[in-house]
Motif scaffolding. Structure first.
Motif, PDB file in Angstrom:
ATOM      1  N   ARG A 107       0.815  -1.211   0.000  1.00 54.24           N
ATOM      2  CA  ARG A 107       0.000   0.000   0.000  1.00 54.24           C
ATOM      3  C   ARG A 107       0.854   1.267   0.000  1.00 54.24           C
ATOM      4  NH1 ARG A 107      -5.333  -1.222   1.941  1.00 54.24           N
ATOM      5  NH2 ARG A 107      -5.511   0.769   3.025  1.00 54.24           N
ATOM      6  N   ARG A 108       2.167   1.091  -0.182  1.00 52.13           N
ATOM      7  CA  ARG A 108       3.073   2.236  -0.219  1.00 52.13           C
ATOM      8  C   ARG A 108       3.772   2.305  -1.571  1.00 52.13           C
ATOM      9  NH1 ARG A 108       6.115   1.883   5.694  1.00 52.13           N
ATOM     10  NH2 ARG A 108       4.223   2.063   6.977  1.00 52.13           N
ATOM     11  N   SER A 109       4.332   3.460  -1.844  1.00 54.60           N
ATOM     12  CA  SER A 109       5.114   3.630  -3.062  1.00 54.60           C
ATOM     13  C   SER A 109       6.551   3.215  -2.770  1.00 54.60           C
ATOM     14  CB  SER A 109       5.065   5.089  -3.525  1.00 54.60           C
ATOM     15  OG  SER A 109       5.838   5.262  -4.690  1.00 54.60           O
ATOM     16  N   VAL A 110       7.001   2.155  -3.428  1.00 57.48           N
ATOM     17  CA  VAL A 110       8.324   1.589  -3.170  1.00 57.48           C
ATOM     18  C   VAL A 110       9.307   2.086  -4.218  1.00 57.48           C
ATOM     19  CG1 VAL A 110       9.647  -0.559  -3.046  1.00 57.48           C
ATOM     20  CG2 VAL A 110       7.343  -0.454  -2.090  1.00 57.48           C
ATOM     21  N   ASP A 111      10.520   2.404  -3.771  1.00 59.84           N
ATOM     22  CA  ASP A 111      11.586   2.758  -4.704  1.00 59.84           C
ATOM     23  C   ASP A 111      12.001   1.482  -5.436  1.00 59.84           C
ATOM     24  OD1 ASP A 111      14.087   3.319  -5.929  1.00 59.84           O
ATOM     25  OD2 ASP A 111      14.412   4.979  -4.540  1.00 59.84           O
ATOM     26  N   TRP A 112      11.544   1.351  -6.670  1.00 62.19           N
ATOM     27  CA  TRP A 112      11.721   0.109  -7.420  1.00 62.19           C
ATOM     28  C   TRP A 112      13.193  -0.240  -7.613  1.00 62.19           C
ATOM     29  CZ3 TRP A 112       9.644  -4.216  -8.799  1.00 62.19           C
ATOM     30  CH2 TRP A 112      10.062  -4.906  -9.933  1.00 62.19           C
ATOM     31  N   ALA A 113      14.003   0.748  -7.948  1.00 57.99           N
ATOM     32  CA  ALA A 113      15.416   0.480  -8.226  1.00 57.99           C
ATOM     33  C   ALA A 113      16.136  -0.035  -6.981  1.00 57.99           C
ATOM     34  CB  ALA A 113      16.094   1.745  -8.747  1.00 57.99           C
ATOM     35  N   GLY A 161       6.754  -6.195 -12.757  1.00 51.78           N
ATOM     36  CA  GLY A 161       7.060  -4.836 -12.328  1.00 51.78           C
ATOM     37  C   GLY A 161       7.475  -3.933 -13.476  1.00 51.78           C
ATOM     38  N   TYR A 162       8.145  -4.514 -14.467  1.00 48.14           N
ATOM     39  CA  TYR A 162       8.579  -3.726 -15.629  1.00 48.14           C
ATOM     40  C   TYR A 162       7.409  -3.419 -16.560  1.00 48.14           C
ATOM     41  CZ  TYR A 162      11.104  -2.443 -19.883  1.00 48.14           C
ATOM     42  OH  TYR A 162      11.556  -1.785 -21.000  1.00 48.14           O
ATOM     43  N   LEU A 163       6.578  -4.424 -16.797  1.00 56.71           N
ATOM     44  CA  LEU A 163       5.467  -4.252 -17.735  1.00 56.71           C
ATOM     45  C   LEU A 163       4.281  -3.525 -17.111  1.00 56.71           C
ATOM     46  CD1 LEU A 163       5.562  -7.791 -19.399  1.00 56.71           C
ATOM     47  CD2 LEU A 163       6.395  -5.638 -20.374  1.00 56.71           C
ATOM     48  N   TRP A 164       4.043  -3.786 -15.836  1.00 58.25           N
ATOM     49  CA  TRP A 164       2.908  -3.174 -15.136  1.00 58.25           C
ATOM     50  C   TRP A 164       3.415  -2.526 -13.844  1.00 58.25           C
ATOM     51  CZ3 TRP A 164       2.519  -8.286 -17.038  1.00 58.25           C
ATOM     52  CH2 TRP A 164       1.725  -8.417 -18.163  1.00 58.25           C
ATOM     53  N   PRO A 165       3.906  -1.311 -13.921  1.00 56.84           N
ATOM     54  CA  PRO A 165       4.527  -0.650 -12.759  1.00 56.84           C
ATOM     55  C   PRO A 165       3.622  -0.553 -11.533  1.00 56.84           C
ATOM     56  CG  PRO A 165       4.972   0.571 -14.776  1.00 56.84           C
ATOM     57  CD  PRO A 165       3.962  -0.476 -15.131  1.00 56.84           C
ATOM     58  N   GLN A 166       2.302  -0.585 -11.744  1.00 57.92           N
ATOM     59  CA  GLN A 166       1.394  -0.449 -10.604  1.00 57.92           C
ATOM     60  C   GLN A 166       1.477  -1.640  -9.644  1.00 57.92           C
ATOM     61  OE1 GLN A 166       0.550  -0.936 -13.755  1.00 57.92           O
ATOM     62  NE2 GLN A 166      -1.381  -2.057 -14.010  1.00 57.92           N
ATOM     63  N   TRP A 167       2.089  -2.749 -10.092  1.00 56.43           N
ATOM     64  CA  TRP A 167       2.204  -3.932  -9.240  1.00 56.43           C
ATOM     65  C   TRP A 167       3.594  -4.092  -8.642  1.00 56.43           C
ATOM     66  CZ3 TRP A 167      -2.330  -5.246  -7.944  1.00 56.43           C
ATOM     67  CH2 TRP A 167      -3.394  -5.174  -8.846  1.00 56.43           C
ATOM     68  N   ARG A 168       4.423  -3.081  -8.766  1.00 54.09           N
ATOM     69  CA  ARG A 168       5.780  -3.190  -8.224  1.00 54.09           C
ATOM     70  C   ARG A 168       5.771  -3.329  -6.703  1.00 54.09           C
ATOM     71  NH1 ARG A 168       9.011   1.393 -11.848  1.00 54.09           N
ATOM     72  NH2 ARG A 168       9.091   0.151 -13.784  1.00 54.09           N
ATOM     73  N   SER A 169       5.000  -2.491  -6.051  1.00 52.44           N
ATOM     74  CA  SER A 169       4.944  -2.552  -4.589  1.00 52.44           C
ATOM     75  C   SER A 169       4.403  -3.897  -4.122  1.00 52.44           C
ATOM     76  CB  SER A 169       4.072  -1.417  -4.042  1.00 52.44           C
ATOM     77  OG  SER A 169       4.659  -0.162  -4.300  1.00 52.44           O
ATOM     78  N   TYR A 170       3.405  -4.400  -4.828  1.00 50.80           N
ATOM     79  CA  TYR A 170       2.836  -5.697  -4.442  1.00 50.80           C
ATOM     80  C   TYR A 170       3.864  -6.812  -4.610  1.00 50.80           C
ATOM     81  CZ  TYR A 170       0.099  -9.962  -4.546  1.00 50.80           C
ATOM     82  OH  TYR A 170      -0.361 -11.231  -4.302  1.00 50.80           O
ATOM     83  N   GLY A 171       4.642  -6.772  -5.687  1.00 56.55           N
ATOM     84  CA  GLY A 171       5.658  -7.802  -5.907  1.00 56.55           C
ATOM     85  C   GLY A 171       6.719  -7.797  -4.819  1.00 56.55           C
ATOM     86  N   ILE A 172       7.218  -6.604  -4.486  1.00 56.79           N
ATOM     87  CA  ILE A 172       8.212  -6.493  -3.415  1.00 56.79           C
ATOM     88  C   ILE A 172       7.601  -6.908  -2.081  1.00 56.79           C
ATOM     89  CG2 ILE A 172       9.668  -4.889  -2.137  1.00 56.79           C
ATOM     90  CD1 ILE A 172      10.689  -5.527  -4.929  1.00 56.79           C
ATOM     91  N   ALA A 173       6.351  -6.517  -1.863  1.00 61.57           N
ATOM     92  CA  ALA A 173       5.671  -6.882  -0.616  1.00 61.57           C
ATOM     93  C   ALA A 173       5.524  -8.392  -0.487  1.00 61.57           C
ATOM     94  CB  ALA A 173       4.297  -6.215  -0.567  1.00 61.57           C
TER      95      ALA A 173
END
Length: 267
Positions: A107-113, A161-173
């Protein structure tokens, strides 16, 4: 305002209960159809239903996901092996903490890099060690299977995460929460076996060697992360479309277009 807070608390209580019942019931049904446990050491079950509390954690918040997971795993443990102390010490704690983390991080914005660098370092450092342990104490086939699942899930997480950036936080979570939960399960079950006899219904055992903790850790993470990564986003997408208010990540509002000077003014 007070009425809204009371209503929100009531919703969270109901959501936690629904999550717990669904998680426990679906997990029990899957185990009844496929009673699979950790190869070589038993105890920890094949558990695809982890996606249920993950979805609730994203939709309703970390406490709902964690509490629902704790309730569900306790109910299923009682129905399957009947050892409340083992369930409370390993199952309930790992599920609550793991899915609480999934709810918090997703539920947070994660620094993807930065997150990608950290997870890559941990993954590359841990994979050879865990693979070696599996090869020595389990089998070559198990090593290939588990290492393959871990690598495929990690690559899939990066691709999503690369194709659908909106799921980056969920993937890391998912990786973080399940990783912490898997560590708790592995080492707490091992510690429990040093004092108590493990339930015969799921393999039994007493004073198992330390490497069993690492096998449980790998088994839990490798067999559950694919379901979180693959099933979580499409289920959540449907939920967001049906109930937009449950989407914790709001798209930034677009500023209204400025009118050109001299146009639209009554002069």
């Amino acid at each position: 305002m007070l009425r809204d807070r009371i209503a929100m608390k009531a919703i969270n209580v109901v959501a936690s209960a629904v999550c717990g019942v669904l998680y426990g019931a679906v997990g029990y049904m899957i185990y009844s159809l496929a009673p699979i446990t950790t190869p070589g050491v038993g105890i920890v079950r094949f558990w695809p239903s982890v996606v249920i509390p993950a979805v609730f954690a994203v939709l309703f918040g970390p406490f709902v996901g964690g509490l629902g997971a704790a309730i569900g795993i306790f109910l299923s443990d009682m129905a399957i092996h009947g050892d409340p102390l083992l369930s409370l010490s390993a199952g309930v704690t790992s599920n609550f903490i793991g899915f609480y983390l999934i709810g918090c991080i997703s539920r947070r914005s994660v620094d993807w890099a930065k997150a990608l660098i950290i997870t890559s370092i941990v993954f590359l450092a841990a994979l050879p060690v865990l693979g070696y342990i599996l090869l020595i104490y389990v089998s070559l086939n198990a090593t290939i299977l588990f290492v393959g699942l871990l690598a495929a899930s990690y690559i899939l997480m990066i691709a999503i995460g690369y194709l659908w950036p909106q799921w980056r936080s969920y993937g890391i979570a998912s990786i973080t929460g399940l990783g912490v939960g898997s560590i708790i399960i592995g080492f707490v079950v091992w510690a429990y076996s040093q004092i108590f006899i493990l339930p015969p219904a799921v393999g039994g055992g007493f004073q198992l060697p330390f490497y069993a903790a690492l096998i449980w850790l790998v088994w839990t993470f490798a067999t559950e992360i694919p379901f979180l990564i693959v099933l979580g986003p499409p289920i959540l997408r449907v939920c967001f479309q049906a109930f937009p208010s449950l989407n914790p990540i709001k798209a930034p509002a677009q500023a209204p277009e400025k009118k050109e000077a001299g146009k639209g003014n009554n002069v």
